[in-house]
Motif scaffolding. Structure first.
Motif, PDB file in Angstrom:
ATOM      1  N   MET A   1       0.844  -1.175   0.000  1.00  0.00           N
ATOM      2  CA  MET A   1       0.000   0.000   0.000  1.00  0.00           C
ATOM      3  C   MET A   1       0.889   1.239   0.000  1.00  0.00           C
ATOM      4  O   MET A   1       1.769   1.390   0.828  1.00  0.00           O
ATOM      5  CB  MET A   1      -0.893  -0.033   1.241  1.00  0.00           C
ATOM      6  CG  MET A   1      -1.769   1.143   1.367  1.00  0.00           C
ATOM      7  SD  MET A   1      -2.876   0.844   2.745  1.00  0.00           S
ATOM      8  CE  MET A   1      -3.298   2.466   3.107  1.00  0.00           C
ATOM      9  N   LEU A   2       0.635   2.129  -0.982  1.00  0.00           N
ATOM     10  CA  LEU A   2       1.407   3.362  -1.068  1.00  0.00           C
ATOM     11  C   LEU A   2       0.793   4.412  -0.167  1.00  0.00           C
ATOM     12  O   LEU A   2      -0.420   4.553  -0.093  1.00  0.00           O
ATOM     13  CB  LEU A   2       1.414   3.874  -2.501  1.00  0.00           C
ATOM     14  CG  LEU A   2       2.150   3.006  -3.521  1.00  0.00           C
ATOM     15  CD1 LEU A   2       1.944   3.586  -4.911  1.00  0.00           C
ATOM     16  CD2 LEU A   2       3.615   2.944  -3.188  1.00  0.00           C
ATOM     17  N   ARG A   3       1.644   5.166   0.468  1.00  0.00           N
ATOM     18  CA  ARG A   3       1.163   6.231   1.344  1.00  0.00           C
ATOM     19  C   ARG A   3       1.412   7.573   0.663  1.00  0.00           C
ATOM     20  O   ARG A   3       2.499   7.821   0.164  1.00  0.00           O
ATOM     21  CB  ARG A   3       1.880   6.179   2.678  1.00  0.00           C
ATOM     22  CG  ARG A   3       1.677   4.838   3.377  1.00  0.00           C
ATOM     23  CD  ARG A   3       2.454   4.786   4.647  1.00  0.00           C
ATOM     24  NE  ARG A   3       1.607   5.349   5.677  1.00  0.00           N
ATOM     25  CZ  ARG A   3       2.064   5.751   6.852  1.00  0.00           C
ATOM     26  NH1 ARG A   3       3.318   5.685   7.140  1.00  0.00           N
ATOM     27  NH2 ARG A   3       1.228   6.227   7.734  1.00  0.00           N
ATOM     28  N   ARG A   4       0.414   8.361   0.645  1.00  0.00           N
ATOM     29  CA  ARG A   4       0.553   9.692   0.078  1.00  0.00           C
ATOM     30  C   ARG A   4       1.083  10.633   1.152  1.00  0.00           C
ATOM     31  O   ARG A   4       0.717  10.524   2.321  1.00  0.00           O
ATOM     32  CB  ARG A   4      -0.798  10.213  -0.397  1.00  0.00           C
ATOM     33  CG  ARG A   4      -1.295   9.493  -1.599  1.00  0.00           C
ATOM     34  CD  ARG A   4      -2.536  10.153  -2.089  1.00  0.00           C
ATOM     35  NE  ARG A   4      -2.979   9.519  -3.333  1.00  0.00           N
ATOM     36  CZ  ARG A   4      -4.050   9.853  -3.979  1.00  0.00           C
ATOM     37  NH1 ARG A   4      -4.808  10.812  -3.512  1.00  0.00           N
ATOM     38  NH2 ARG A   4      -4.370   9.238  -5.085  1.00  0.00           N
ATOM     39  N   PRO A   5       1.905  11.609   0.753  1.00  0.00           N
ATOM     40  CA  PRO A   5       2.375  12.583   1.749  1.00  0.00           C
ATOM     41  C   PRO A   5       1.218  13.449   2.226  1.00  0.00           C
ATOM     42  O   PRO A   5       0.337  13.805   1.437  1.00  0.00           O
ATOM     43  CB  PRO A   5       3.415  13.403   0.992  1.00  0.00           C
ATOM     44  CG  PRO A   5       3.183  13.140  -0.446  1.00  0.00           C
ATOM     45  CD  PRO A   5       2.481  11.821  -0.544  1.00  0.00           C
ATOM     46  N   ILE A   6       1.232  13.765   3.491  1.00  0.00           N
ATOM     47  CA  ILE A   6       0.151  14.542   4.079  1.00  0.00           C
ATOM     48  C   ILE A   6       0.328  16.028   3.807  1.00  0.00           C
ATOM     49  O   ILE A   6      -0.618  16.722   3.470  1.00  0.00           O
ATOM     50  CB  ILE A   6       0.068  14.279   5.602  1.00  0.00           C
ATOM     51  CG1 ILE A   6      -0.292  12.829   5.814  1.00  0.00           C
ATOM     52  CG2 ILE A   6      -0.955  15.191   6.250  1.00  0.00           C
ATOM     53  CD1 ILE A   6      -0.260  12.404   7.247  1.00  0.00           C
ATOM     54  N   GLY A   7       1.553  16.543   3.917  1.00  0.00           N
ATOM     55  CA  GLY A   7       1.806  17.969   3.724  1.00  0.00           C
ATOM     56  C   GLY A   7       2.215  18.274   2.305  1.00  0.00           C
ATOM     57  O   GLY A   7       2.198  17.420   1.423  1.00  0.00           O
ATOM     58  N   PRO A   8       2.602  19.529   2.069  1.00  0.00           N
ATOM     59  CA  PRO A   8       3.038  19.908   0.731  1.00  0.00           C
ATOM     60  C   PRO A   8       4.363  19.229   0.378  1.00  0.00           C
ATOM     61  O   PRO A   8       5.186  18.960   1.243  1.00  0.00           O
ATOM     62  CB  PRO A   8       3.198  21.428   0.815  1.00  0.00           C
ATOM     63  CG  PRO A   8       3.403  21.715   2.251  1.00  0.00           C
ATOM     64  CD  PRO A   8       2.642  20.649   3.007  1.00  0.00           C
ATOM     65  N   VAL A   9       4.548  18.982  -0.894  1.00  0.00           N
ATOM     66  CA  VAL A   9       5.771  18.343  -1.354  1.00  0.00           C
ATOM     67  C   VAL A   9       6.871  19.387  -1.406  1.00  0.00           C
ATOM     68  O   VAL A   9       6.700  20.467  -1.964  1.00  0.00           O
ATOM     69  CB  VAL A   9       5.556  17.720  -2.750  1.00  0.00           C
ATOM     70  CG1 VAL A   9       6.829  17.101  -3.265  1.00  0.00           C
ATOM     71  CG2 VAL A   9       4.439  16.704  -2.702  1.00  0.00           C
ATOM     72  N   THR A  10       8.024  19.076  -0.805  1.00  0.00           N
ATOM     73  CA  THR A  10       9.164  19.988  -0.793  1.00  0.00           C
ATOM     74  C   THR A  10      10.373  19.256  -1.355  1.00  0.00           C
ATOM     75  O   THR A  10      11.189  18.723  -0.602  1.00  0.00           O
ATOM     76  CB  THR A  10       9.441  20.487   0.634  1.00  0.00           C
ATOM     77  OG1 THR A  10       9.560  19.353   1.486  1.00  0.00           O
ATOM     78  CG2 THR A  10       8.324  21.385   1.131  1.00  0.00           C
ATOM     79  N   PRO A  11      10.528  19.214  -2.694  1.00  0.00           N
ATOM     80  CA  PRO A  11      11.585  18.411  -3.294  1.00  0.00           C
ATOM     81  C   PRO A  11      12.983  18.902  -2.956  1.00  0.00           C
ATOM     82  O   PRO A  11      13.904  18.108  -2.854  1.00  0.00           O
ATOM     83  CB  PRO A  11      11.317  18.504  -4.790  1.00  0.00           C
ATOM     84  CG  PRO A  11      10.477  19.703  -4.974  1.00  0.00           C
ATOM     85  CD  PRO A  11       9.718  19.873  -3.707  1.00  0.00           C
ATOM     86  N   ARG A  12      13.166  20.198  -2.755  1.00  0.00           N
ATOM     87  CA  ARG A  12      14.522  20.671  -2.452  1.00  0.00           C
ATOM     88  C   ARG A  12      14.983  20.206  -1.079  1.00  0.00           C
ATOM     89  O   ARG A  12      16.153  19.906  -0.876  1.00  0.00           O
ATOM     90  CB  ARG A  12      14.587  22.189  -2.537  1.00  0.00           C
ATOM     91  CG  ARG A  12      14.448  22.676  -3.954  1.00  0.00           C
ATOM     92  CD  ARG A  12      14.622  24.159  -4.054  1.00  0.00           C
ATOM     93  NE  ARG A  12      14.398  24.562  -5.442  1.00  0.00           N
ATOM     94  CZ  ARG A  12      14.408  25.800  -5.852  1.00  0.00           C
ATOM     95  NH1 ARG A  12      14.620  26.767  -4.984  1.00  0.00           N
ATOM     96  NH2 ARG A  12      14.207  26.087  -7.105  1.00  0.00           N
ATOM     97  N   GLU A  13      14.080  20.163  -0.141  1.00  0.00           N
ATOM     98  CA  GLU A  13      14.467  19.736   1.204  1.00  0.00           C
ATOM     99  C   GLU A  13      14.620  18.217   1.286  1.00  0.00           C
ATOM    100  O   GLU A  13      15.437  17.718   2.039  1.00  0.00           O
ATOM    101  CB  GLU A  13      13.432  20.203   2.240  1.00  0.00           C
ATOM    102  CG  GLU A  13      13.453  21.705   2.508  1.00  0.00           C
ATOM    103  CD  GLU A  13      12.740  22.509   1.437  1.00  0.00           C
ATOM    104  OE1 GLU A  13      11.973  21.912   0.644  1.00  0.00           O
ATOM    105  OE2 GLU A  13      12.945  23.730   1.365  1.00  0.00           O
ATOM    106  N   THR A  14      13.844  17.495   0.514  1.00  0.00           N
ATOM    107  CA  THR A  14      13.892  16.030   0.597  1.00  0.00           C
ATOM    108  C   THR A  14      14.743  15.411  -0.503  1.00  0.00           C
ATOM    109  O   THR A  14      14.855  14.203  -0.580  1.00  0.00           O
ATOM    110  CB  THR A  14      12.466  15.461   0.499  1.00  0.00           C
ATOM    111  OG1 THR A  14      11.887  15.871  -0.740  1.00  0.00           O
ATOM    112  CG2 THR A  14      11.620  15.926   1.666  1.00  0.00           C
ATOM    113  N   ALA A  15      15.346  16.258  -1.356  1.00  0.00           N
ATOM    114  CA  ALA A  15      16.129  15.747  -2.482  1.00  0.00           C
ATOM    115  C   ALA A  15      17.453  15.169  -2.000  1.00  0.00           C
ATOM    116  O   ALA A  15      17.933  15.463  -0.896  1.00  0.00           O
ATOM    117  CB  ALA A  15      16.385  16.862  -3.483  1.00  0.00           C
ATOM    118  N   CYS A  16      18.066  14.387  -2.886  1.00  0.00           N
ATOM    119  CA  CYS A  16      19.354  13.782  -2.533  1.00  0.00           C
ATOM    120  C   CYS A  16      20.456  14.838  -2.569  1.00  0.00           C
ATOM    121  O   CYS A  16      20.287  15.932  -3.108  1.00  0.00           O
ATOM    122  CB  CYS A  16      19.665  12.626  -3.486  1.00  0.00           C
ATOM    123  SG  CYS A  16      19.931  13.178  -5.170  1.00  0.00           S
TER     124      CYS A  16
END
Length: 114
Positions: free
Chosen positions: A1-16
């Motif tokens: 089961m895939l979980r969707r993120p609850i808050g806004p997506v922040t790719p710069r903070e979560t990026a590699c």
């Protein structure tokens, strides 16, 4: 089961880490935006000319008018309604006179009736 993120997506903070290094390197070498003063002045002149043309095309915006004041359209419409009511009243009088068996005199001018 895939979980969707609850808050806004922040790719710069979560990026590699590689993405962050590449982004920082790009931001360091990207030239700052330069605005040609001649182009900026031309754009401002064009905007001023368009505002002047708009003011000439729609002059009533220069005059402060109450929101409740009748417009020219409303005045024309009320005049047409008044004339229609005058015509209607004359037709009713004529129909009533014909129904009662009284001959109607020559039609009256409608401007003088009501």
């Amino acid at each position: 089961m895939l979980r969707r993120p609850i808050g806004p997506v922040t790719p710069r903070e979560t990026a590699c880490e590689g993405y962050r290094r590449a982004l920082a390197a790009h931001q360091e070498v990207a030239p700052p935006r330069r605005v040609d003063p001649g182009i900026a002045a031309a754009v401002e002149r064009q905007n001023a000319a368009l505002r002047e043309l708009s003011r000439r095309a729609f002059p009533e915006t220069d005059v402060a008018v109450d929101d409740d004041a009748p417009t020219a359209f409303d005045a024309n419409r009320s005049e047409r309604r008044r004339q229609a009511e005058v015509t209607r009243a004359a037709a009713l009088r004529r129909a009533r006179a014909e129904k009662a068996g009284r001959p109607m005199a020559a039609p009256q001018r409608l401007e003088n009736t009501a």
